[in-house]
Design a protein around this motif. Structure first.
Motif, PDB file in Angstrom:
ATOM      1  N   GLU A  79      -0.477  -4.440   7.836  1.00 40.52           N
ATOM      2  CA  GLU A  79      -1.372  -4.947   6.796  1.00 40.52           C
ATOM      3  C   GLU A  79      -0.594  -5.662   5.704  1.00 40.52           C
ATOM      4  OE1 GLU A  79      -4.008  -2.090   5.140  1.00 40.52           O
ATOM      5  OE2 GLU A  79      -5.381  -2.149   6.849  1.00 40.52           O
ATOM      6  N   LEU A  80       0.591  -5.132   5.360  1.00 40.25           N
ATOM      7  CA  LEU A  80       1.416  -5.774   4.349  1.00 40.25           C
ATOM      8  C   LEU A  80       1.896  -7.139   4.841  1.00 40.25           C
ATOM      9  CD1 LEU A  80       3.004  -5.879   1.720  1.00 40.25           C
ATOM     10  CD2 LEU A  80       4.763  -4.444   2.798  1.00 40.25           C
ATOM     11  N   VAL A  81       2.325  -7.215   6.086  1.00 37.61           N
ATOM     12  CA  VAL A  81       2.756  -8.494   6.653  1.00 37.61           C
ATOM     13  C   VAL A  81       1.598  -9.484   6.671  1.00 37.61           C
ATOM     14  CG1 VAL A  81       3.513  -9.619   8.784  1.00 37.61           C
ATOM     15  CG2 VAL A  81       4.653  -7.527   8.002  1.00 37.61           C
ATOM     16  N   ALA A  82       0.415  -9.017   7.061  1.00 37.36           N
ATOM     17  CA  ALA A  82      -0.753  -9.892   7.082  1.00 37.36           C
ATOM     18  C   ALA A  82      -1.064 -10.413   5.687  1.00 37.36           C
ATOM     19  CB  ALA A  82      -1.959  -9.148   7.657  1.00 37.36           C
ATOM     20  N   LEU A  83      -0.928  -9.549   4.683  1.00 35.31           N
ATOM     21  CA  LEU A  83      -1.167  -9.966   3.306  1.00 35.31           C
ATOM     22  C   LEU A  83      -0.206 -11.083   2.896  1.00 35.31           C
ATOM     23  CD1 LEU A  83      -2.309  -9.626   0.405  1.00 35.31           C
ATOM     24  CD2 LEU A  83      -0.496  -7.933   0.041  1.00 35.31           C
ATOM     25  N   LEU A  84       1.077 -10.915   3.196  1.00 37.73           N
ATOM     26  CA  LEU A  84       2.060 -11.924   2.813  1.00 37.73           C
ATOM     27  C   LEU A  84       1.778 -13.252   3.509  1.00 37.73           C
ATOM     28  CD1 LEU A  84       5.263  -9.687   2.835  1.00 37.73           C
ATOM     29  CD2 LEU A  84       4.122 -10.664   0.825  1.00 37.73           C
ATOM     30  N   LYS A  85       1.314 -13.208   4.723  1.00 36.50           N
ATOM     31  CA  LYS A  85       0.951 -14.442   5.430  1.00 36.50           C
ATOM     32  C   LYS A  85      -0.261 -15.098   4.772  1.00 36.50           C
ATOM     33  CE  LYS A  85       2.812 -13.155   9.972  1.00 36.50           C
ATOM     34  NZ  LYS A  85       2.502 -12.856  11.397  1.00 36.50           N
ATOM     35  N   GLU A  86      -1.238 -14.304   4.389  1.00 38.80           N
ATOM     36  CA  GLU A  86      -2.431 -14.843   3.743  1.00 38.80           C
ATOM     37  C   GLU A  86      -2.097 -15.399   2.360  1.00 38.80           C
ATOM     38  OE1 GLU A  86      -5.246 -11.637   3.856  1.00 38.80           O
ATOM     39  OE2 GLU A  86      -5.080 -11.479   6.036  1.00 38.80           O
ATOM     40  N   TRP A  87      -1.258 -14.704   1.621  1.00 37.52           N
ATOM     41  CA  TRP A  87      -0.817 -15.217   0.324  1.00 37.52           C
ATOM     42  C   TRP A  87      -0.099 -16.558   0.493  1.00 37.52           C
ATOM     43  CZ3 TRP A  87       1.622 -10.950  -3.328  1.00 37.52           C
ATOM     44  CH2 TRP A  87       0.580 -10.200  -3.893  1.00 37.52           C
ATOM     45  N   THR A  88       0.762 -16.646   1.495  1.00 33.82           N
ATOM     46  CA  THR A  88       1.502 -17.878   1.717  1.00 33.82           C
ATOM     47  C   THR A  88       0.546 -19.032   2.010  1.00 33.82           C
ATOM     48  OG1 THR A  88       3.346 -16.605   2.629  1.00 33.82           O
ATOM     49  CG2 THR A  88       3.348 -18.968   3.050  1.00 33.82           C
ATOM     50  N   ALA A  89      -0.431 -18.794   2.864  1.00 33.48           N
ATOM     51  CA  ALA A  89      -1.395 -19.842   3.210  1.00 33.48           C
ATOM     52  C   ALA A  89      -2.169 -20.289   1.980  1.00 33.48           C
ATOM     53  CB  ALA A  89      -2.354 -19.326   4.289  1.00 33.48           C
ATOM     54  N   ALA A  90      -2.570 -19.340   1.145  1.00 30.52           N
ATOM     55  CA  ALA A  90      -3.301 -19.693  -0.077  1.00 30.52           C
ATOM     56  C   ALA A  90      -2.407 -20.453  -1.050  1.00 30.52           C
ATOM     57  CB  ALA A  90      -3.856 -18.432  -0.735  1.00 30.52           C
ATOM     58  N   ALA A  91      -1.151 -20.038  -1.155  1.00 33.56           N
ATOM     59  CA  ALA A  91      -0.222 -20.695  -2.076  1.00 33.56           C
ATOM     60  C   ALA A  91       0.026 -22.142  -1.675  1.00 33.56           C
ATOM     61  CB  ALA A  91       1.090 -19.923  -2.133  1.00 33.56           C
TER      62      ALA A  91
END
Length: 419
Positions: free
Chosen positions: A89-101
């Protein structure tokens, strides 16, 4: 980042779907307190137009933007606690944050935008930055020591030796509620609403997996990575950051700022280490101090910013001419074995303390290759000897490992750590 890059990373590829966001509704409310109420709106400048040439800072590169990047006018900094216990879940969050950024730094809304979608679902974007330019927004992510705790995410063996817990320094009066954090995001922009929107959006995406621990708004940059530009002043009225590392000085950046594989943690190569300190100034006492004493305390004149005995602010200081407890003398690399920091600090004012005194000061941000040879020895000297200590107090503190940059559209924040 070019427009083609932005499209490649759009909602059809890596951005979180509207359906996935259904479970995150209302998370933006948590940012109400963190954004200090309406302060961001009060600080907002007149920035018009849409994202275009010259307004967007490239997102991809070997280093994260927001470190050596020319310092923007406004800051919204947030530290997060990771609430999920699941590594995936933490890895998925970082990927989603990156896409949004990727989208926000290009001046684009996240996902399908702030309106026009399913009426029954929260919009993909909170919407308060719609119509605003990218405003040179940069988003910089860091990992705190707690992320590497044993039996948490399997990262204990990958904690860099340089990511040390900061020792208590003499005079510290740290507020735990304004210190620490598992993750940090530094949002810098020339429009405060753009910076606040970015943090709010990431907090909303992270709802259920992260929670805002503390945040800080900043204005009036107090250090510059562009020495050819006018040197900014801090809340005490003195020019600050005169001898800061320039963002174009690749030799100094390589020696003092960027971590290398040979330092012991290959996954940090191209990254850096961030120390954040909330430093409250005793403004009312300072304002009743004589000009001569103020200049003696800093070791510079207040008008030009020149070192004692010199005529120009950029003249090489002659340290013996200064008082033994002068700030410039004690912080100078010659007094600290050549240690240098890249500073990106901002001023802050957060109302009053209930006793009629301004809650104001410096939000100190410093990047370095290793805090053990950078911030820590410098702060030891300052904490014990600096004449400025009578007028300041460190009330918040945190340290983060800032990973290398996102190389391309398939990369994401923290990939080198988790892969």
């Amino acid at each position: 980042m070019g427009d083609a890059d932005a499209r490649a990373d759009g909602p059809g590829r890596t951005a979180p779907s509207r359906r996935a966001l259904l479970g995150w509704g209302g998370a933006g409310l948590a940012l109400g307190a963190a954004a200090a109420g309406g302060t961001a709106v009060a600080l907002r400048g007149d920035v018009a137009g849409t994202a275009g040439a010259g307004t967007a800072v490239p997102f991809h590169g070997p280093h994260q933007a927001g470190i050596a990047t020319p310092v923007q006018d406004r800051l919204h900094f947030a530290a997060f606690d990771v609430t999920t216990k699941d590594r995936a879940e933490l890895v998925a969050l970082l990927k989603e944050w990156t896409a949004a950024a990727r989208l926000m730094t290009a001046g684009r809304p996240v996902g399908e935008g702030g309106f026009g979608g399913l009426p029954e679902a929260p919009p993909d974007d909170t919407g308060e930055a719609l119509g605003l330019a990218a405003s040179r927004l940069t988003l910089t992510v860091g990992f705190g020591p707690g992320l590497f705790a044993k039996d948490r995410f399997g990262l204990a063996g990958r904690r860099p030796d340089a990511l040390v817990d900061l020792e208590p320094f003499p005079g510290d009066n740290l507020d735990r509620a304004r210190s620490g954090g598992d993750l940090c995001v530094q949002a810098c922009a020339d429009d405060p609403q753009v910076a606040v929107h970015a943090i709010r959006q990431l907090a909303r995406i992270g709802f259920g997996r992260t929670a805002v621990r503390w945040s800080q708004l900043g204005f009036g940059k107090t250090s510059s990575t562009t020495p050819e530009a006018q040197t900014p002043r801090n809340m005490m009225g003195f020019k600050d950051g005169t001898r800061n590392i320039a963002g174009t000085d690749t030799a100094a950046l390589g020696r003092h700022v960027w971590a290398a594989a040979r330092d012991g943690s290959p996954w940090m190569a191209g990254g850096s280490y961030l120390v954040a300190r909330r430093i409250r100034m005793n403004i009312e006492t300072w304002d009743r101090t004589s000009l001569q004493e103020q200049e003696d305390i800093f070791g510079r004149d207040k008008g030009e910013g020149a070192p004692v005995g010199r005529s120009n602010e950029h003249d090489e200081p002659f340290l013996p001419a200064m008082k033994p407890d002068a700030h410039v003398r004690l912080a100078h690399p010659d007094s600290n074995g050549g240690a240098r920091l890249l500073r990106r600090g901002y001023s802050f004012t957060d109302g009053t303390d209930g006793l009629g005194r301004l809650d104001a000061g410096l939000f100190f941000l410093a990047y370095q290759r290793d805090p053990r040879t950078g911030f820590i020895p410098v702060q030891r000297r300052l904490a014990r000897q600096d004449g400025l200590n009578e007028y300041i107090q460190h009330v918040g503190s945190a340290v983060f490992a800032v990973p290398p940059g996102v190389r391309d559209a398939s990369d994401w924040w923290g990939r080198t750590l988790f892969s």
